[in-house]
Design a protein around this motif. Structure first.
Motif, PDB file in Angstrom:
ATOM      1  N   GLU A   1      41.614  25.459  40.746  1.00 42.24           N
ATOM      2  CA  GLU A   1      40.326  25.422  40.219  1.00 42.24           C
ATOM      3  C   GLU A   1      39.192  25.940  41.390  1.00 42.24           C
ATOM      4  OE1 GLU A   1      39.384  22.163  36.818  1.00 42.24           O
ATOM      5  OE2 GLU A   1      40.914  21.666  38.378  1.00 42.24           O
TER       6      GLU A   1
ATOM      7  N   ASP B   1      36.500  34.536  29.040  1.00 37.27           N
ATOM      8  CA  ASP B   1      35.652  33.669  28.709  1.00 37.27           C
ATOM      9  C   ASP B   1      35.921  32.558  29.828  1.00 37.27           C
ATOM     10  OD1 ASP B   1      34.722  34.721  26.531  1.00 37.27           O
ATOM     11  OD2 ASP B   1      35.988  33.776  25.149  1.00 37.27           O
ATOM     12  N   ASP B   2      37.190  32.249  30.264  1.00 37.94           N
ATOM     13  CA  ASP B   2      37.346  31.187  31.092  1.00 37.94           C
ATOM     14  C   ASP B   2      38.866  31.482  31.572  1.00 37.94           C
ATOM     15  OD1 ASP B   2      36.820  28.984  32.689  1.00 37.94           O
ATOM     16  OD2 ASP B   2      37.402  27.745  31.267  1.00 37.94           O
TER      17      ASP B   2
ATOM     18  N   LYS C   1      38.052  30.300  37.716  1.00 37.85           N
ATOM     19  CA  LYS C   1      37.042  31.171  37.325  1.00 37.85           C
ATOM     20  C   LYS C   1      35.654  31.199  38.203  1.00 37.85           C
ATOM     21  CE  LYS C   1      34.295  33.789  34.031  1.00 37.85           C
ATOM     22  NZ  LYS C   1      34.315  33.978  32.736  1.00 37.85           N
TER      23      LYS C   1
END
Lengths: 959, 191
Positions: A659, A840-841, A845
């Motif tokens: 992440e 989108d994701d 990101k």
């Protein structure tokens, strides 16, 4: 046979039909099966067993059991053996420890002459200045270190470990422990009884005929009830929720075994340990505890002396008088402490008691002084259960206060009574423990899906309705009117304790650490209460007011080998491992996998792949089977690039980020069929990627239809690489292999060498035309050998990891974890095109969007971020291959700019090549870098235009 | 070209001891199918086995290995027949683990004592009864374990028997670790 061996005694545990020869102190000696080493030595009329730690004073047997501080010996190559406990075996060489030149004449005994300077804290005070001399001090002090000699050539011992979950563990196999274990077993509980000594029955074993009869009866009952009994074993610690450490010294195969027991209830029946008395000359050989004399006479048939003074304050002392008389020892005096009698000193040579001074000042000729002045309650396991035992001056010992419901106490540690009362208390305790274990078992079964189902409500924890044991009065006898040794192991006297108290170390915890009293191998079992009593006297307070130290694990020392237990070092091998071994592969451990590093010449292996064809076993490659309608969603989430349109038969490369945008893994995923994908990961990342994916599915997207199944070892993975790889494979499969049918980055199921359900990938890590085969592992060796056979005329050779590393470096492929690190954000690896911020994701990101907005990954504009960029480099001097992790420094300085992450000599390019992490300012093609070598020399390298040193356009792999 | 024959992960050979009280048998060649079935699918009804338990249907062991996962273990044709009966509509997946898993069977009255040396679980009848299924670390290797009592090594009464599955690559290591654990009980290997 020997000088102090008595005629057969009714309770002796030695087997006179089995004599055992050994040597003691360099001289031949004889004992019997069942003897301890110490009892056999004592039977030979040897009074001196050891020299004390600090002053090297001669010492004789004191307790004649496990705790004897004077009985540590060297046995063959094993130091620090407790001869009071270790059983004699045939042929052993037993010697004293830390004496020179001999036990009888020890030069280090001169320490006694400077004894008054060796007060507590001597080392701390003396050797702190000047600090630079400490290394010299250390070498000298090491010569005075106590203990035996370690033989570094000794064969390693075998240790073992066991886990067990009995309903009830009973610590202590005396009368109360035996009765408790039997009652618990009779109530239906599984019971593990742990006895410190070699025999059950505790003090009954060296007692009267009636005592022994009772012990035998209790033992028979316990065995009949199905109690599991561990002799010569100790419960060393009690931890959360009755997790118990038990060291078993009696295992038939292992030197020691650590038993980790999760007991539903623990019964502490550790008995009492007789306490020494403090007076002048109390460590002179011939001063002995009553229990020691009784053990020697009644169990080992050894006469402990010829003429004895007995100081007695209890029935045990009284019984010792009778035993001594029966053994032919003349009684010079019985001093009854209950009537105010006392002993103040012994006199004689350093090696033996010759006379004893009584409280009235008179003396008695004697070579033996027996003391029976009371007991220490070994409350260690209770301390570890949260109890804080309370001192009772009337009983002259500590008693338990409050224990958790799953810890019960019985026997002498709990109180006093007749043997009948003790046994009955044990039985009640056992029944209560079994009842409470039932409640715990019910709860565990109810909580465990695989367990036998329970339907009734959980039974309540049974209340404690036992009849409590009483407390017999006993005089408080700790120190006489004179001073003597308190801690025999550490050579700490009562004068030392008083002196330390005056220095300000007047709390028991501080006093312990400053003087080291109670910190020796006896671990306070003999010394703690005397230490507290001397401190209390020095402070003018009561023992209750001073309190005591808190016993922590272990109850008794155990070896590091026992703690380590059996060494489990799992190793993984592929189905082709036996072939690798048979064909001379040099193994390398990669993670847990044993892999071929090379087969003799990795450079030649590279050349053969570039010119002909080679095969490498890449079975450790991580593989995950993905099935379900929502797999594309998962792939889009895990990888930075797009996956929605991956068609059946196609393969795509992707990188995964955490992440924080840092690269965590990479690999290819292929769509095998409409509903099935196969993801490959790095070899080391197989487990973590599976966990990562499952974590997303189970927490963020439980509604997605995706099943992930790890299949790494379901397949033997073989990479067939080289310009002749297509020709070779075509001989073994019907699957069309031409570019039109099977293009680069495609995947096909098929049969190879007669093996169905193989998966073939047109990919590779070497930069060559190559096919990656995933073969059902049970047939992996078959396919490998078929490839070798069919490729013989094509020049096939196996290649190992080293050749693969060279070729991947020639091709400029990075390895996650080697060329990247915990700070490497994806754009800095040169793969910016694979980061699709318009998705989108995906994991990482937000961080990557921010970072790329700041220019990370764009060498021209990223100076502000200053994150290292991965570049390809070539050394100016091709003969120099800088070690990986070599620093890249600013010219003419030692300022570190970056590092070489991978480096090899390329036999294809005849050049020294590498990958490196450098700041953006140094990432442009043509930049000269200065590389600092490990020997201090410097060399230069040039940043290359492409990561790929070889075939940057990929013509060979697409050929 | 020779025809392929299944190769067990246990490649060493062992001399069996007749009459041993404890046996370790290599059953890696048996077929092992993993079935995953989401809640609400018809497959779950056909499998009809709760999590952490197992049953024998014909000569196939059906084990509820995870909350939505089952393992079918047995001879290849028998497993294939069972699998063919499983409806695959809905979110159901099938993966063949025959080659991916080594599988051993430890049998004998002292089998639980041997297991105590390599695994920290409670092997009592109450906590691991016949039919129970669990996952655990055995000699530091993650394993699936099913208790499936069979006739003892001497062919007499049923004796505790543990079916132990691990990654194939660990197979030889785990087999040796179990043999080592069983040494004090006179274990005999059948490979």
């Amino acid at each position: 046979m020997t000088m102090r061996r008595l005629p057969q005694q009714p309770g002796e545990v030695i087997d006179r039909s089995q004599p055992l020869k050994f040597t003691w102190n360099g001289k031949p000696a004889v004992g019997y099966q069942g003897d301890t080493i110490a009892s056999a030595i004592a039977a030979g009329d040897n009074r001196i067993m050891s020299r004390s730690m600090k002053y090297h004073r001669p010492r004789g047997l004191l307790t004649a059991d496990f705790w004897d501080p004077n009985a540590f010996v060297q046995v063959d190559d094993e130091p620090n053996v407790r001869s009071g406990h270790r059983l004699l075996t045939n042929g052993i060489d037993v010697g004293p420890q830390n004496v020179w030149p001999s036990l009888d004449y020890d030069v280090k005994a001169a320490n006694q002459l400077v004894g008054r300077f060796l007060s507590p804290g001597f080392y701390y005070k003396t050797f702190i200045h000047p600090q630079k001399l400490w290394p010299a001090y250390e070498k000298v002090l090491a010569q005075f270190a106590p203990g035996g000699t370690v033989d570094y050539e000794s064969e390693m011992a075998y240790f073992d470990k066991r886990y067990t979950h009995p309903d009830v563990v009973v610590a202590g196999g005396g009368p109360a422990g035996l009765a408790a274990a039997t009652a618990a077993a009779e109530a239906g509980a599984s019971v593990l009884l742990v006895e410190h000594e070699h025999h059950l029955g505790g003090h009954l074993r060296y007692g009267t005929e009636d005592d022994r009869a009772l012990a035998n009866g209790l033992e028979l009952a316990a065995r009949s009830a199905g109690v599991e009994i561990l002799l010569d074993s100790t419960v060393t610690g009690r931890y959360e929720d009755n997790w118990l450490g038990i060291v078993q010294r009696s295992h038939p195969l292992a030197s020691e075994r650590l038993v980790k027991a999760r007991a539903k209830t623990l019964i502490v029946a550790a008995g009492l340990i007789e306490r020494p008395y403090v007076f002048e000359g109390n460590d002179r050989p011939g001063v002995m505890l009553a229990s020691a004399a009784r053990r020697l006479i009644n169990m080992y048939s050894v006469k402990p002396g010829d003429r004895a003074v007995v100081l007695t304050a209890n029935e045990s002392g009284d019984q010792t008088v009778a035993d001594l008389e029966r053994a032919g020892v003349k009684i010079a005096e019985v001093v009854d402490a209950r009537a105010g009698g006392n002993v103040t000193a012994t006199a004689g040579s350093q090696k033996a008691v010759e006379s004893v001074t009584l409280g009235d000042g008179s003396t008695r000729d004697a070579d033996l002084l027996i003391t029976a002045v009371g007991w220490t309650a070994p409350t260690s396991l209770l301390n570890m259960s949260g109890d804080r035992p309370v001192y009772d001056p009337a009983g002259a010992r500590f008693f338990p206060d409050r224990t958790p419901d799953n810890v019960l106490v019985t026997g002498g540690i709990a109180g006093d009574g007749t043997l009948d009362q003790i046994v009955e208390h044990g039985r009640e305790t056992g029944a209560l423990a079994a009842s409470r274990a039932l409640a715990v078992a019910h709860r565990l079964q109810a909580l465990t899906a695989r367990a036998m189902p329970v339907s009734d409500p959980e039974p309540a924890m049974a209340p404690d309705a036992r009849t409590p044991l009483g407390r017999d009065p006993h005089p408080e006898l700790y120190r006489s009117t004179t001073h003597g040794i308190v801690d025999y192991s550490e050579d700490v006297g009562s004068k030392d304790l008083v002196s330390a108290t005056k220095e300000g170390y007047d709390s028991v915890e501080l006093l312990k650490r400053y003087t080291t009293a109670t910190m020796g191998p006896a671990q306070g079992k003999l010394e703690t209460v005397n230490t507290v009593a001397v401190l209390a006297e020095a402070r003018g307070e009561t023992i209750a007011e001073v309190g005591t130290t808190i016993w922590r694990p272990p109850y008794a020392p155990l070896t590091l080998g026992a703690l380590a237990g059996r060494i489990f070092e799992p190793e993984r091998v592929s189905s082709v491992h036996s072939w690798h071994v048979a064909n001379g592969a040099k193994p390398i451990l990669a993670g847990q996998w044993i892999r071929p590093e090379h087969y003799g010449n990795p450079q030649a292996e590279v050349t053969n792949v570039r010119e002909n064809v080679g095969i490498i076993d890449i079975s450790p490659l991580g593989k995950l089977d993905l099935q379900g309608a929502d797999v594309p969603k998962l792939l889009n989430l895990l990888y930075t690039n797009k996956w929605s349109k991956l068609g059946v038969g196609s393969v795509r490369y992707g990188i995964m980020c955490a992440e924080d945008g840092v690269v965590m893994d990479d690999g290819v995923t292929g769509r095998i069929s409409e509903n099935r994908w196969l993801m490959t990961t790095t070899s080391s990342g197989a487990g973590s990627v599976w966990e990562w994916a499952e974590n997303w599915l189970q927490t963020a997207h439980p509604d997605w239809d995706v099943h992930i199944t790890p299949v790494t070892t379901s397949y033997t993975s073989i990479n067939v690489a080289g310009p002749k790889s297509r020709e070779l494979l075509s001989r073994l499969t019907d699957v069309p292999l031409d570019n039109d049918s099977f293009d680069y980055m495609q995947v096909r199921p098929g049969t190879v060498a007669g093996v169905e359900d193989c998966i073939m990938w047109r990919i590779g890590f070497t930069g060559e035309l190559s096919f990656e085969l995933h073969v059902p592992a049970g047939y992996g060796l078959h396919v490998w050998e078929a490839l070798m056979d069919e490729g013989a005329d094509l020049g096939i050779k196996p290649f190992g990891l080293e050749a693969q590393r060279i070729m991947r470096l020639e091709k400029g492929h990075f390895i996650v974890g080697q060329d990247t690190d915990g700070l490497t954000k994806a754009p800095t690896t040169g793969l910016q095109p694979l980061i699709k911020l318009d998705k989108d994701d995906f994991a990482g990101k937000p961080e990557l969007a921010w970072a790329m907005g700041q220019g990370v990954g764009d060498a021209a504009d990223a100076a502000g971020m200053d994150l290292p960029v991965l570049v390809s480099v070539q050394m100016t001097d091709s003969s120099i291959v800088p070690p990986e992790a070599s620093q890249i420094v600013r010219p003419n300085t030692n300022e570190i700019l970056g590092r070489i992450t991978s480096s090899r000599y390329s036999p294809t390019l005849k050049a020294s090549i590498g990958l490196a992490q450098v700041p953006p300012s140094h990432a442009s093609s043509g930049t000269q870098l200065t590389v600092l070598l490990t020997n201090g020399d410097r060399t230069t390298a040039t940043v290359q235009q492409h990561h790929a040193h070889f075939d940057p356009d990929g013509l060979r792999l697409r050929s | 070209m020779t025809m392929p024959t299944f190769q067990s992960p246990v490649t060493a050979s062992y001399e069996p001891t007749p009459g041993a009280a404890l046996t370790l048998t290599d059953e890696s060649a048996l077929s092992k199918m993993v079935v995953r079935a989401a809640p609400g699918t018809a497959a779950r009804g056909v499998l009809a086995q709760a999590f952490a338990g197992s049953r024998v249907a014909g000569n196939v062991l059906i084990a509820g290995s995870r909350p939505d996962e089952w393992m079918l273990i047995g001879p290849a044709d028998a497993v294939a027949t069972r699998v063919s009966e499983i409806p695959t509509d809905g979110h159901v997946s099938l993966v063949d683990w025959t080659h991916g898993r080594a599988m051993f069977r430890l049998t004998g009255d002292v089998a639980s004592s041997a297991m105590e040396k390599v695994c920290s679980l409670d092997w009592s009848d109450a906590m691991m009864p016949n039919g129970a299924v669990t996952s655990a670390s055995v000699a530091k290797v993650t394993c699936d374990i099913a208790r499936n009592d069979v006739s003892g090594p001497d062919g007499g009464e049923r004796a505790p028997s543990y079916v132990i599955l691990c990654d194939r690559s660990f197979g030889q290591y785990l087999f040796d670790a179990l043999l080592d654990a069983g040494e004090e009980f006179g274990i005999s290997a059948v490979s």
